[in-house]
Design a protein around this motif. Structure first.
Motif, mmCIF file in Angstrom:
data_model
loop_
_atom_site.group_PDB
_atom_site.id
_atom_site.type_symbol
_atom_site.label_atom_id
_atom_site.label_comp_id
_atom_site.label_asym_id
_atom_site.label_seq_id
_atom_site.Cartn_x
_atom_site.Cartn_y
_atom_site.Cartn_z
ATOM 1 N N TYR A 168 0.851 -1.188 0.000
ATOM 2 C CA TYR A 168 0.000 0.000 0.000
ATOM 3 C C TYR A 168 0.891 1.242 0.000
ATOM 4 O O TYR A 168 1.650 1.461 0.944
ATOM 5 N N PRO A 169 0.798 2.081 -1.043
ATOM 6 C CA PRO A 169 1.696 3.236 -1.132
ATOM 7 C C PRO A 169 1.212 4.459 -0.365
ATOM 8 O O PRO A 169 1.909 5.466 -0.308
ATOM 9 N N GLY A 170 0.013 4.407 0.214
ATOM 10 C CA GLY A 170 -0.508 5.578 0.906
ATOM 11 C C GLY A 170 -0.817 6.696 -0.067
ATOM 12 O O GLY A 170 -1.080 6.477 -1.246
ATOM 13 N N PHE A 171 -0.743 7.936 0.417
ATOM 14 C CA PHE A 171 -1.132 9.071 -0.408
ATOM 15 C C PHE A 171 -0.054 9.493 -1.390
ATOM 16 O O PHE A 171 -0.199 10.492 -2.068
ATOM 17 N N LEU A 172 1.028 8.755 -1.466
ATOM 18 C CA LEU A 172 2.023 9.070 -2.480
ATOM 19 C C LEU A 172 1.523 8.708 -3.868
ATOM 20 O O LEU A 172 2.048 9.171 -4.865
ATOM 21 N N ALA A 173 0.469 7.864 -3.939
ATOM 22 C CA ALA A 173 -0.091 7.481 -5.232
ATOM 23 C C ALA A 173 -0.865 8.653 -5.825
ATOM 24 O O ALA A 173 -1.626 9.329 -5.139
ATOM 25 N N VAL A 174 -0.672 8.903 -7.111
ATOM 26 C CA VAL A 174 -1.357 9.997 -7.798
ATOM 27 C C VAL A 174 -2.717 9.505 -8.281
ATOM 28 O O VAL A 174 -2.792 8.516 -9.013
ATOM 29 N N PRO A 175 -3.815 10.172 -7.895
ATOM 30 C CA PRO A 175 -5.131 9.757 -8.398
ATOM 31 C C PRO A 175 -5.186 9.903 -9.915
ATOM 32 O O PRO A 175 -4.622 10.840 -10.485
ATOM 33 N N SER A 176 -5.859 8.982 -10.553
ATOM 34 C CA SER A 176 -5.972 9.033 -12.007
ATOM 35 C C SER A 176 -7.052 10.021 -12.431
ATOM 36 O O SER A 176 -7.753 10.606 -11.602
ATOM 37 N N GLN A 177 -7.189 10.199 -13.730
ATOM 38 C CA GLN A 177 -8.193 11.105 -14.287
ATOM 39 C C GLN A 177 -9.582 10.502 -14.110
ATOM 40 O O GLN A 177 -9.817 9.357 -14.490
ATOM 41 N N PRO A 178 -10.540 11.235 -13.537
ATOM 42 C CA PRO A 178 -11.887 10.673 -13.334
ATOM 43 C C PRO A 178 -12.590 10.393 -14.662
ATOM 44 O O PRO A 178 -12.375 11.090 -15.658
ATOM 45 N N ASP A 179 -13.428 9.366 -14.672
ATOM 46 C CA ASP A 179 -14.302 9.105 -15.817
ATOM 47 C C ASP A 179 -15.537 9.991 -15.700
ATOM 48 O O ASP A 179 -16.218 9.987 -14.667
ATOM 49 N N LEU A 180 -15.838 10.756 -16.748
ATOM 50 C CA LEU A 180 -17.010 11.628 -16.757
ATOM 51 C C LEU A 180 -18.219 10.823 -17.222
ATOM 52 O O LEU A 180 -18.204 10.239 -18.302
ATOM 53 N N ILE A 181 -19.265 10.798 -16.407
ATOM 54 C CA ILE A 181 -20.425 9.949 -16.675
ATOM 55 C C ILE A 181 -21.596 10.757 -17.238
ATOM 56 O O ILE A 181 -22.221 10.371 -18.222
ATOM 57 N N SER A 182 -21.913 11.887 -16.626
ATOM 58 C CA SER A 182 -23.060 12.682 -17.073
ATOM 59 C C SER A 182 -22.809 14.154 -16.755
ATOM 60 O O SER A 182 -22.296 14.465 -15.674
ATOM 61 N N PRO A 183 -23.116 15.057 -17.727
ATOM 62 C CA PRO A 183 -23.697 14.816 -19.045
ATOM 63 C C PRO A 183 -22.720 14.099 -19.975
ATOM 64 O O PRO A 183 -21.508 14.201 -19.805
ATOM 65 N N LEU A 184 -23.269 13.411 -20.972
ATOM 66 C CA LEU A 184 -22.430 12.765 -21.963
ATOM 67 C C LEU A 184 -21.660 13.808 -22.760
ATOM 68 O O LEU A 184 -22.070 14.969 -22.858
ATOM 69 N N GLU A 185 -20.542 13.400 -23.328
ATOM 70 C CA GLU A 185 -19.720 14.325 -24.094
ATOM 71 C C GLU A 185 -20.518 14.914 -25.258
ATOM 72 O O GLU A 185 -21.170 14.192 -26.023
ATOM 73 N N ASN A 186 -20.490 16.249 -25.360
ATOM 74 C CA ASN A 186 -21.177 17.016 -26.403
ATOM 75 C C ASN A 186 -22.691 16.829 -26.368
ATOM 76 O O ASN A 186 -23.367 16.946 -27.399
ATOM 77 N N ALA A 187 -23.233 16.531 -25.185
ATOM 78 C CA ALA A 187 -24.686 16.420 -25.045
ATOM 79 C C ALA A 187 -25.334 17.778 -25.315
ATOM 80 O O ALA A 187 -24.779 18.828 -24.986
#
Length: 463
Positions: A168-187
């Motif tokens: 377990y690396p603790g908070f040294l791990a960089v969070p990844s880019q979130p997946d955008l769920i809604s609104p859909l892209e170019n909605a």
């Protein structure tokens, strides 16, 4: 005694507050054999976990290990580590949360149904690593674990136990880019107070949100940091405007990259229309024809009108209840001479309907006055009867001279479903019957036209 300056104290208090909200970590191993046997084993860190079986976390002692030839997989306890799991458990949580940094060991036992191979599959969060190895210091099995993967044990009858070590690396791990769920892209057509929704990110304690109006220059219209949830309702946005929204995950140590999305808001929301102003018959009007053409002013944003006429005898009786689409007039028929009536109207659209207008009284002309009328009724159509109906209804109309008449039925999507009339008819009264037995229940629209006279009615078929 240690003295903490104000800046250090603020950081310390913030860290303590965020650690109190730090989520646990929960992961899954899937153990399978070649005969279709499969078992999910859940493990990870939870603040309330102990070295014993924790029933409130789903840890439960299993029955004794089955005899050979029956598939099984479970976590087992460790005398050296002091982990008490009895006969074994499908879950094995240890004390800690995402702020924990270090390694944790689990002991895994498995058995194939027929002595064939065993497959161990995993999905680890980013920056977290693991190691599968035998109890001989990794002499025969030593498999590093990263991301998503699996490992095949060719002869589980010989090696039926493995040590699972998670780093377990603790908070040294960089969070990844979130997946955008809604609104859909170019909605497009997005509501003016949209709900932004994004996926949960490993190693993230909180999220930062920004929204820009894409005009001549990008204008920041919303910004908020430190959001714990994975959804947020934006305040009122402008109609018919393109926006860019972005989400960033972070923890106490590092922040991740922004994820960007785009959407456009819909047109300005239209509310219900106002009450229409009636033109004829006027309030307390007298000598009104027995077939008056009721008229009212067009109401902005109205798409239909409801009209009701009551007979004022010994008790009020509703005699006409009709919906008029688009038009601002309706030919009332079937009234008696020298009788008192009340009528009212309201406007509607997709957002709702206005209040009813006040009931206004009028009185029809005497028989003598009717006979003295110079101009006969040109075109008059009764409301269909019955309505609602099943499965037949009738349309009755009057022509003062020969006219080319069409009568067609449409569904609520505006599609033609049946044409009842399309021909020239002589003067006089006519009745047309519609048999709707082959159609489904619902709302329909009848459109009647005689030369330049046109009228619409809403029909309700109930089966």
């Amino acid at each position: 005694m240690r003295i903490i300056c104000r800046g250090q104290l603020l950081i310390f208090v913030l860290a303590m507050a965020l650690n109190a909200q730090t989520p646990p970590i929960e992961m899954t191993l899937t153990v399978k054999d070649s005969q279709g046997g499969s078992q999910e084993l859940v493990f990870g860190l939870k603040p309330e976990a102990t070295s014993n079986l924790d029933a409130h976390l789903g840890e439960a002692e299993l029955p004794p290990y089955p005899p050979a030839g029956i598939f099984d997989a479970r976590f087992i306890g460790s005398e050296l580590a002091g982990i008490e799991l009895g006969q074994g458990s499908y879950c094995d949580f240890r004390q800690g949360n995402m702020s924990f940094q270090g390694t944790v060991e689990h002991e895994l036992r498995y058995q194939a149904a027929s002595g064939d191979s065993i497959i161990i599959a995993w999905v680890l969060p980013d920056s977290m690593t693991g190691l599968l190895e035998d109890f001989f210091g990794g002499l025969t099995i030593k498999k590093e674990m990263r991301g998503e993967g699996e490992f095949v044990i060719a002869d589980p009858a010989i090696i039926d136990k493995l040590k699972l070590t998670i780093n377990y690396p603790g908070f040294l791990a960089v969070p990844s880019q979130p997946d955008l769920i809604s609104p859909l892209e170019n909605a497009t057509g997005v509501q003016h107070e949209p709900t932004l929704v994004w996926g949960k990110v490993d190693f993230a304690q909180m999220y930062n949100v920004q929204c820009f109006a894409m005009k001549d220059s990008n204008e920041l219209v919303f910004s908020r940091r430190g959001i714990i949830d994975t959804s947020l309702v934006l305040p009122q946005l402008e109609p018919e405007t393109e926006y860019q929204w972005q989400i960033q995950a972070q923890n106490l140590t590092v922040v991740g990259p922004w994820a960007e999305g785009h959407f456009s808001t819909g047109k300005a929301e239209v509310g219900p229309p106002e009450i229409p102003f009636r033109l004829f018959p006027a309030a307390d009007a007298v000598n009104v024809p027995v077939t008056p053409l009721a008229r009212w002013q067009n109401q902005e944003q109205a798409t239909q009108y409801d009209l009701q006429v009551y007979f004022a005898g010994s008790f009020s009786q509703l005699i006409i209840d009709v919906t008029v689409v688009a038009d601002t007039f309706f030919q009332i028929t079937g009234l008696q001479p020298e009788a008192t009536y009340f009528w009212r109207i309201r406007a509607g659209n997709d957002s709702g309907k206005s209040e009813w207008s006040d009931l206004k009284q009028f009185k029809t002309a005497s028989v003598t006055a009717i006979n003295d009328e110079v101009s006969p009724v040109q075109v008059a159509i009764f409301a269909n009867y019955p309505n609602p109906f099943n499965p037949e209804t009738n349309f009755k109309f009057h022509l003062e001279k020969i006219r080319f008449v069409t009568l067609a039925i449409y569904n609520i999507r505006g599609q033609l479903v049946e044409k009842l009339l399309q021909e020239s008819l002589p003067a006089g009264e006519h009745v047309v019957r519609w048999d709707a037995s082959k159609f489904s229940s619902g709302k329909y629209m009848a459109i009647f036209q005689a030369d330049d006279f046109k009228q619409s009615q809403i029909l309700t078929l109930l089966k």
